[in-house]
Design a protein around this motif. Structure first.
Motif, PDB file in Angstrom:
ATOM      1  N   UNK A 169      -8.754 -44.596  23.043  1.00 16.25           N
ATOM      2  CA  UNK A 169      -8.279 -44.530  24.436  1.00 16.25           C
ATOM      3  C   UNK A 169      -9.404 -44.650  25.459  1.00 16.25           C
ATOM      4  N   UNK A 170     -10.568 -44.066  25.156  1.00 18.28           N
ATOM      5  CA  UNK A 170     -11.663 -44.161  26.130  1.00 18.28           C
ATOM      6  C   UNK A 170     -12.269 -45.558  26.179  1.00 18.28           C
ATOM      7  N   UNK A 171     -12.005 -46.386  25.162  1.00 20.37           N
ATOM      8  CA  UNK A 171     -12.496 -47.759  25.236  1.00 20.37           C
ATOM      9  C   UNK A 171     -11.872 -48.505  26.406  1.00 20.37           C
ATOM     10  N   UNK A 172     -10.697 -48.075  26.833  1.00 22.18           N
ATOM     11  CA  UNK A 172     -10.034 -48.726  27.964  1.00 22.18           C
ATOM     12  C   UNK A 172     -10.717 -48.366  29.280  1.00 22.18           C
ATOM     13  N   UNK A 173     -11.320 -47.196  29.357  1.00 27.20           N
ATOM     14  CA  UNK A 173     -12.122 -46.833  30.535  1.00 27.20           C
ATOM     15  C   UNK A 173     -13.409 -47.648  30.544  1.00 27.20           C
ATOM     16  N   UNK A 174     -14.087 -47.686  29.393  1.00 30.40           N
ATOM     17  CA  UNK A 174     -15.337 -48.455  29.306  1.00 30.40           C
ATOM     18  C   UNK A 174     -15.100 -49.932  29.593  1.00 30.40           C
ATOM     19  N   UNK A 175     -14.011 -50.478  29.039  1.00 32.00           N
ATOM     20  CA  UNK A 175     -13.719 -51.900  29.256  1.00 32.00           C
ATOM     21  C   UNK A 175     -13.431 -52.186  30.726  1.00 32.00           C
ATOM     22  N   UNK A 176     -12.737 -51.270  31.401  1.00 28.77           N
ATOM     23  CA  UNK A 176     -12.455 -51.469  32.824  1.00 28.77           C
ATOM     24  C   UNK A 176     -13.750 -51.534  33.626  1.00 28.77           C
ATOM     25  N   UNK A 177     -14.710 -50.672  33.307  1.00 28.66           N
ATOM     26  CA  UNK A 177     -15.998 -50.718  33.997  1.00 28.66           C
ATOM     27  C   UNK A 177     -16.699 -52.049  33.759  1.00 28.66           C
ATOM     28  N   UNK A 178     -16.510 -52.601  32.572  1.00 28.83           N
ATOM     29  CA  UNK A 178     -17.151 -53.876  32.223  1.00 28.83           C
ATOM     30  C   UNK A 178     -16.355 -55.080  32.707  1.00 28.83           C
ATOM     31  N   UNK A 179     -15.254 -54.845  33.411  1.00 28.26           N
ATOM     32  CA  UNK A 179     -14.468 -55.936  33.974  1.00 28.26           C
ATOM     33  C   UNK A 179     -13.490 -56.550  32.998  1.00 28.26           C
ATOM     34  N   UNK A 180     -13.147 -55.828  31.941  1.00 31.45           N
ATOM     35  CA  UNK A 180     -12.223 -56.368  30.946  1.00 31.45           C
ATOM     36  C   UNK A 180     -10.925 -55.550  30.928  1.00 31.45           C
ATOM     37  N   UNK A 181      -9.866 -56.170  30.443  1.00 31.18           N
ATOM     38  CA  UNK A 181      -8.523 -55.588  30.324  1.00 31.18           C
ATOM     39  C   UNK A 181      -7.907 -55.356  31.710  1.00 31.18           C
ATOM     40  N   UNK A 182      -6.694 -54.846  31.672  1.00 25.22           N
ATOM     41  CA  UNK A 182      -5.933 -54.668  32.906  1.00 25.22           C
ATOM     42  C   UNK A 182      -6.102 -53.256  33.454  1.00 25.22           C
ATOM     43  N   UNK A 183      -5.993 -53.158  34.764  1.00 25.94           N
ATOM     44  CA  UNK A 183      -6.002 -51.864  35.447  1.00 25.94           C
ATOM     45  C   UNK A 183      -4.820 -51.833  36.411  1.00 25.94           C
ATOM     46  N   UNK A 184      -4.417 -50.642  36.768  1.00 23.92           N
ATOM     47  CA  UNK A 184      -3.393 -50.470  37.791  1.00 23.92           C
ATOM     48  C   UNK A 184      -4.107 -50.215  39.110  1.00 23.92           C
ATOM     49  N   UNK A 185      -3.845 -51.058  40.081  1.00 26.36           N
ATOM     50  CA  UNK A 185      -4.537 -50.957  41.368  1.00 26.36           C
ATOM     51  C   UNK A 185      -3.559 -51.295  42.481  1.00 26.36           C
ATOM     52  N   UNK A 186      -3.413 -50.367  43.403  1.00 27.70           N
ATOM     53  CA  UNK A 186      -2.502 -50.538  44.526  1.00 27.70           C
ATOM     54  C   UNK A 186      -1.085 -50.885  44.070  1.00 27.70           C
ATOM     55  N   UNK A 187      -0.675 -50.206  43.027  1.00 31.18           N
ATOM     56  CA  UNK A 187       0.692 -50.344  42.557  1.00 31.18           C
ATOM     57  C   UNK A 187       0.966 -51.573  41.714  1.00 31.18           C
ATOM     58  N   UNK A 188      -0.075 -52.347  41.409  1.00 28.29           N
ATOM     59  CA  UNK A 188       0.136 -53.571  40.623  1.00 28.29           C
ATOM     60  C   UNK A 188      -0.826 -53.620  39.445  1.00 28.29           C
ATOM     61  N   UNK A 189      -0.391 -54.281  38.378  1.00 29.34           N
ATOM     62  CA  UNK A 189      -1.251 -54.514  37.228  1.00 29.34           C
ATOM     63  C   UNK A 189      -2.179 -55.677  37.556  1.00 29.34           C
ATOM     64  N   UNK A 190      -3.483 -55.411  37.457  1.00 34.45           N
ATOM     65  CA  UNK A 190      -4.468 -56.409  37.850  1.00 34.45           C
ATOM     66  C   UNK A 190      -5.531 -56.566  36.772  1.00 34.45           C
ATOM     67  N   UNK A 191      -6.200 -57.719  36.793  1.00 31.57           N
ATOM     68  CA  UNK A 191      -7.362 -57.941  35.955  1.00 31.57           C
ATOM     69  C   UNK A 191      -8.528 -57.132  36.524  1.00 31.57           C
ATOM     70  N   UNK A 192      -9.210 -56.361  35.670  1.00 34.86           N
ATOM     71  CA  UNK A 192     -10.271 -55.468  36.144  1.00 34.86           C
ATOM     72  C   UNK A 192     -11.377 -56.226  36.878  1.00 34.86           C
ATOM     73  N   UNK A 193     -11.750 -57.383  36.376  1.00 27.08           N
ATOM     74  CA  UNK A 193     -12.834 -58.152  37.003  1.00 27.08           C
ATOM     75  C   UNK A 193     -12.482 -58.508  38.449  1.00 27.08           C
TER      76      UNK A 193
END
Length: 535
Positions: A169-193
């Motif tokens: 599960x914490x790999x998803x936090x690390x990947x988000x910092x590295x600009x990989x995988x999806x994140x939830x931002x302003x109510x929408x699913x977005x690409x982290x990069x």
């Protein structure tokens, strides 16, 4: 961007701006700090103390120097886990952290909700800010950005055995910092990069050990445990209030909660629960001529609630110790120049705490369900209408009041009780028998949250029924004394869910009240500590 998204983002930013930031680094965080970040969207700020910041940077610099001298550090120039015997060539060291995040991208199950994700990020940030992980300040700043801008990694709930920490599960936090995988931002699913570009930052290039430092720890189980603690504390206070109100509704005896009873059996939590009930019943005289002793679910309620209150005292100790610990591997001590290979990622304390807490909470569900059963049964409820129907005599034959609600309450209670099997005893040898004894701490924390969810549903049902019963008691006996705290509580509930005279579907009322309970909003937050008790 859609107008709705802009409105949501603006309102969130405004809400955060009005809340004082919680300082991370160089201070001990509390469960309440994590809950404020998670539920009330409080921002975080890294400690401005130059000495603290310098120590963080010294750790990262020491690690770089250590590697330049040709030293071997697990997970930095070796493979991971059972592959610790594999040397990683110098040319591949920079690539290793990102590979760790990628091959752990295999989580399944539901995604953690917003509050849970924020709690996890805050817990990981605080651990790394302890200064023994060899990470750079910029990594801490990007974690703070995740919280403050509500860039929420989509973290699958399932896939951690709780040692070597919450890797998947914490790999998803690390990947988000590295600009990989999806994140939830302003109510929408977005690409982290793309989100980082919008915020004016490049994705973080993870330095040696930073992927491991982010992932090899107990932040998921600990963040969830903080939320579980707050909800359990609120439920215990609510169970005491409902006991007092049920005593009024059943025309029961306030004498069962006399202070002397609890002085001669001095469990602190039990005395605290009795004091809450006693305060809620203050000024109410017992009626003559009824049963000399009320049934156990009323008379022994402080003894049941007290177990949860006393458990919360040591649960707080263990959860906050874990929250304020360096729990990755290896640890880097820049002051002594040591690299320490150990097992601080093991989540045994959280696992045991959550296993115990879910049992105490399930007992609250059982207590409330038994009180509910007394209220609806005209053989035991001292002249209240069958099933608490509020219908007139003419309409009574076709009205069934809270009959089905009590059936559902028993179903939720049974499911909560079924889930009390401890997770911590189900260790499985994994990863080529390197991780051959694991904690199952994250499973225990998730189980505890599910038991809380079910118990909150029982509490919502019991609340509606007990308020209905008290109003029916007033209809039968207008001289019934309802002390002010209970009267105010009844009015608060009735404003959201009207008296049930004719049968109606109560699902929407129950859902709304359950959400209010889950947000710790049905009894005053400060009431949970007014007697200086366990939690």
């Amino acid at each position: 961007m859609a107008e709705h998204d802009l409105t949501t983002a603006t309102s969130v930013a405004a809400a955060i701006a009005d809340v004082a930031a919680i300082v991370v680094g160089g201070r001990r965080m509390t469960i309440e700090d994590i809950v404020r970040i998670a539920q009330h969207r409080a921002p975080v700020a890294l400690n401005a103390d130059p000495a603290w910041r310098a120590r963080i940077e010294r750790g990262a610099e020491f690690l770089r120097t250590h590697l330049a001298e040709g030293r071997t550090v697990y997970g930095v120039n070796t493979g991971y886990g059972d592959a610790c015997v594999v040397d990683v060539p110098h040319a591949l060291i920079e690539a290793l952290p990102l590979h760790l995040t990628r091959y752990h991208g295999c989580g399944l199950g539901r995604h953690l909700d917003d509050a849970e994700a924020l709690a996890v990020i805050a817990a990981r940030l605080n651990s790394l800010a302890y200064g023994f992980s060899g990470v750079r300040t910029v990594l801490l700043e990007r974690l703070a950005d995740l919280v403050n801008h509500r860039v929420l990694p989509r973290i699958p709930a399932e896939g951690s055995v709780g040692a070597s920490g919450d890797l998947t599960p914490l790999s998803y936090v690390a990947a988000a910092l590295a600009g990989e995988r999806d994140v939830l931002y302003r109510g929408r699913l977005r690409d982290a990069r793309g989100v980082w570009a919008e915020l004016g930052h490049a994705p973080l290039q993870l330095a040696p050990k930073e992927g491991l430092a982010l992932m090899n720890g107990t932040a998921v189980m600990t963040g969830l445990a903080c939320l579980a603690f707050a909800r359990a504390s609120h439920l215990s206070r609510l169970a005491a209030r409902l006991t007092a109100l049920a005593t009024v509704a059943l025309d029961g005896r306030a004498a069962h909660f006399d202070a002397l009873l609890f002085e001669v059996k001095p469990h602190a939590g039990q005395a605290e629960a009795a004091a809450w009930i006693r305060d809620d019943l203050a000024g109410r005289a017992d009626s003559p001529g009824h049963r000399l002793q009320d049934r156990y679910s009323i008379r022994c309620a402080p003894h049941v609630i007290g177990v949860a209150r006393d458990a919360l005292s040591w649960v707080r100790r263990d959860v906050e110790n874990e929250l304020n610990s360096a729990n990755d591997n290896p640890l880097i001590d820049p002051d002594t120049g040591r690299v320490l290979h150990g097992g601080n990622f093991y989540g045994g304390h959280i696992a045991f705490a959550m296993d115990a807490l879910k049992t105490a909470v399930a007992n609250l569900a059982d207590l409330m369900d038994r009180q509910f059963a007394l209220l609806v049964d005209d053989k035991f409820n001292n002249r209240l209408p069958r099933n608490l129907s509020g219908a007139t005599a003419e309409r009574a034959p076709v009205n069934h009041g809270f009959k089905a609600v009590q059936i559902s309450s028993s179903a939720w209670t049974a499911e909560a009780l079924k889930l009390t099997m401890p997770a911590s005893v189900f260790s499985r040898s994994t990863e080529s028998h390197n991780q051959d004894k694991v904690s199952m701490g994250t499973i225990a924390a998730r189980d505890c949250l599910r038991v809380l969810e079910l118990t909150e549903q029982v509490a919502a049902a019991h609340t509606l029924a007990t308020v209905q019963a008290a109003r029916l008691r007033l209809r039968i006996d207008g001289a019934t004394q309802v002390p002010a705290p209970l009267r105010d509580f009844m009015e608060s509930v009735t404003r959201a869910s009207a008296f049930v005279d004719e049968d109606r579907a109560l699902e929407s009322d129950l859902r709304a009240l359950t959400a209010r309970i889950a947000a710790c909003g049905l009894v005053d937050a400060e009431a949970a500590g007014e007697h200086g008790g366990a939690a």
